[in-house]
Scaffold this motif. Structure first.
Motif, PDB file in Angstrom:
ATOM      1  N   LYS A 143       0.440  -1.307   0.343  1.00 20.14           N
ATOM      2  CA  LYS A 143       0.263  -0.285   0.158  1.00 20.14           C
ATOM      3  C   LYS A 143       0.809   1.447  -0.550  1.00 20.14           C
ATOM      4  O   LYS A 143       0.370   2.293  -0.172  1.00 20.14           O
ATOM      5  CB  LYS A 143      -1.228   0.084   1.231  1.00 20.14           C
TER       6      LYS A 143
ATOM      7  N   GLU B 213     -16.610   1.972   2.777  1.00 24.24           N
ATOM      8  CA  GLU B 213     -16.531   1.715   3.511  1.00 24.24           C
ATOM      9  C   GLU B 213     -17.540   0.997   5.011  1.00 24.24           C
ATOM     10  O   GLU B 213     -18.383   1.709   5.025  1.00 24.24           O
ATOM     11  CB  GLU B 213     -14.773   2.225   4.705  1.00 24.24           C
TER      12      GLU B 213
ATOM     13  N   GLU C  66     -10.711   8.254   7.424  1.00 22.15           N
ATOM     14  CA  GLU C  66      -9.576   7.767   8.435  1.00 22.15           C
ATOM     15  C   GLU C  66     -10.151   8.187   9.818  1.00 22.15           C
ATOM     16  O   GLU C  66     -10.281   9.316  10.468  1.00 22.15           O
ATOM     17  CB  GLU C  66      -8.349   7.810   8.076  1.00 22.15           C
TER      18      GLU C  66
ATOM     19  N   ASN D 255      -6.240  -0.645  -2.388  1.00 17.75           N
ATOM     20  CA  ASN D 255      -5.776   0.536  -2.962  1.00 17.75           C
ATOM     21  C   ASN D 255      -4.405   1.182  -2.755  1.00 17.75           C
ATOM     22  O   ASN D 255      -3.714   0.681  -1.340  1.00 17.75           O
ATOM     23  CB  ASN D 255      -6.942   1.719  -2.953  1.00 17.75           C
TER      24      ASN D 255
ATOM     25  N   SER E  67     -10.804   3.716  -2.732  1.00 19.19           N
ATOM     26  CA  SER E  67     -11.523   2.350  -2.676  1.00 19.19           C
ATOM     27  C   SER E  67     -11.433   1.972  -3.353  1.00 19.19           C
ATOM     28  O   SER E  67     -13.063   2.638  -4.011  1.00 19.19           O
ATOM     29  CB  SER E  67     -12.219   2.449  -1.397  1.00 19.19           C
TER      30      SER E  67
HETATM   31 MG    MG Z   1      -8.503   2.844   2.970  1.00 23.53          MG
END
Ligand code: MG
Ligand code: TXA
Length: 318
Positions: free
Chosen positions: A51, A174, A216, A141, A147
């Protein structure tokens, strides 16, 4: 590598790849996940390397059902209410680690809590059941990109990885992340399950932990430890090491050290060093007498070294 038709044969092949320490991309109902064996520190380190994240962010452990979840985490009453109401589905629960939890410390970035999710997608379910262990998976990703909600998105970031094709994901966002900890029920990240749905199920109030616009979670210090912080003092980039200090070493050592030492990687393999980082810190911290310092040898800043140094710097400043 073209995407794989997700039949039982390919799912078995992907489960074997995970067992051998490789990474596999699979669909969930939210977004595609970049999966690894959660119990294998080296595989977890490979996720961070793939990542290209400059820091270790804790990852979500995916399991097939609530029983498997309860083998790795401690579920209080709220966690059970939520799990029973919304699993399988787009909900992640952050709970204390179970005392016998086999998940590698790097997966949760050294925290004593674990994010756990039971995905509903039939391909994710089939892979989890074929593999039989928890799978850690961040969105598939490269850091900073969107995403992925279909195979084409995934292949832009990871053209060489095996991707189980599940078409376009249904939720496309998400999972919602809720913490069920001593502090209460914490709203950590908005996602595929609404706040109202959550509030209907829990008897305790939902405690707001500022959600971030980039999805996040930012965990308020004090309420919930965001970074692993050892008690012992840490000294970084040490070239000379006082004999009374504990030593976190890296690379070949051609001197003898009278106090305890742990070598992150004698062969200077940064992936191995990442896999060992948090357990080594925990161990040395446990050995440290009051006032004793842990000397850390220099670690190159390339590849996973950047994330290792980021965490060591935070640990030294905490
Ligand atoms: Mg993520
Ligand atoms: O829908 C999803 O959740 C997708 C699919 C693949 O399951 N996964 C996903 O993973 O979004 P990722 O790595 O992009 O986001 C995981 C988030 C991170 O922001 C991390 O900070 C948080 O979960 N997290 C993980 N463990 C945590 C913990 N112990 N405490 C608090 N937050 C945690």
């Amino acid at each position: 590598m073209p995407s794989l038709k997700a039949d039982s044969e390919q799912i078995k092949i992907c489960a074997d790849l995970l067992e051998n320490g490789s990474l596999v991309v699979f669909p969930t109902e939210t977004v595609y996940g970049l999966g690894a064996d959660a119990t294998n520190g080296q595989s977890v380190a490979a996720i961070y390397a793939a990542k290209q994240r400059p820091e270790f962010n804790p990852l979500i452990c995916h399991v097939a059902d609530l029983d498997a979840a309860m083998a790795i985490g401690d579920f209080n009453a709220s966690a059970l209410q939520l799990a029973k109401a919304f699993w399988p589905g787009p909900l992640t629960l952050v709970v204390p680690r179970h005392k016998d939890c086999p998940v590698a410390p790097l997966a949760s970035a050294g925290l004593d809590t674990l994010a756990i999710r039971v995905p509903a997608h039939p391909i994710a379910q089939a892979l989890l059941r074929a593999f039989g262990k928890p799978i850690v998976a961040p969105s598939a990703n490269i850091s900073g990109q969107l995403s992925p909600t279909n195979c084409q998105h995934v292949l832009k970031s990871f053209p060489d990885l095996p991707v189980l094709d599940g078409g376009t994901t249904q939720v496309g966002l998400e999972s919602t992340i809720i913490g069920c900890l001593e502090a209460g029920v914490l709203w950590l990240r908005a996602g595929g399950l609404s706040r109202q749905d959550i509030e209907q199920v829990i008897s305790d109030p939902l405690i707001e932990i500022e959600a971030d616009s980039d999805s996040e979670p930012r965990l308020a210090p004090g309420r919930l430890a965001r970074h692993y912080a050892p008690n012992a003092r840490l000294e970084l980039n040490c070239k000379t090491i006082p004999p009374e200090n504990l030593l976190l070493a890296f690379g070949a050592i051609d001197f003898s050290h009278p106090s305890a030492l742990i070598n992150l990687s004698p062969s200077e393999d940064l992936q191995e060093a990442a896999a060992n980082l948090f357990s080594a810190l925990h161990q040395l911290d446990g050995l440290a007498q009051a006032g004793q310092t842990i000397s850390v040898m220099p670690i190159p800043n390339s590849g996973l070294g950047e994330a290792i140094n980021d965490r060591l710097t935070r640990a030294a400043n905490s």
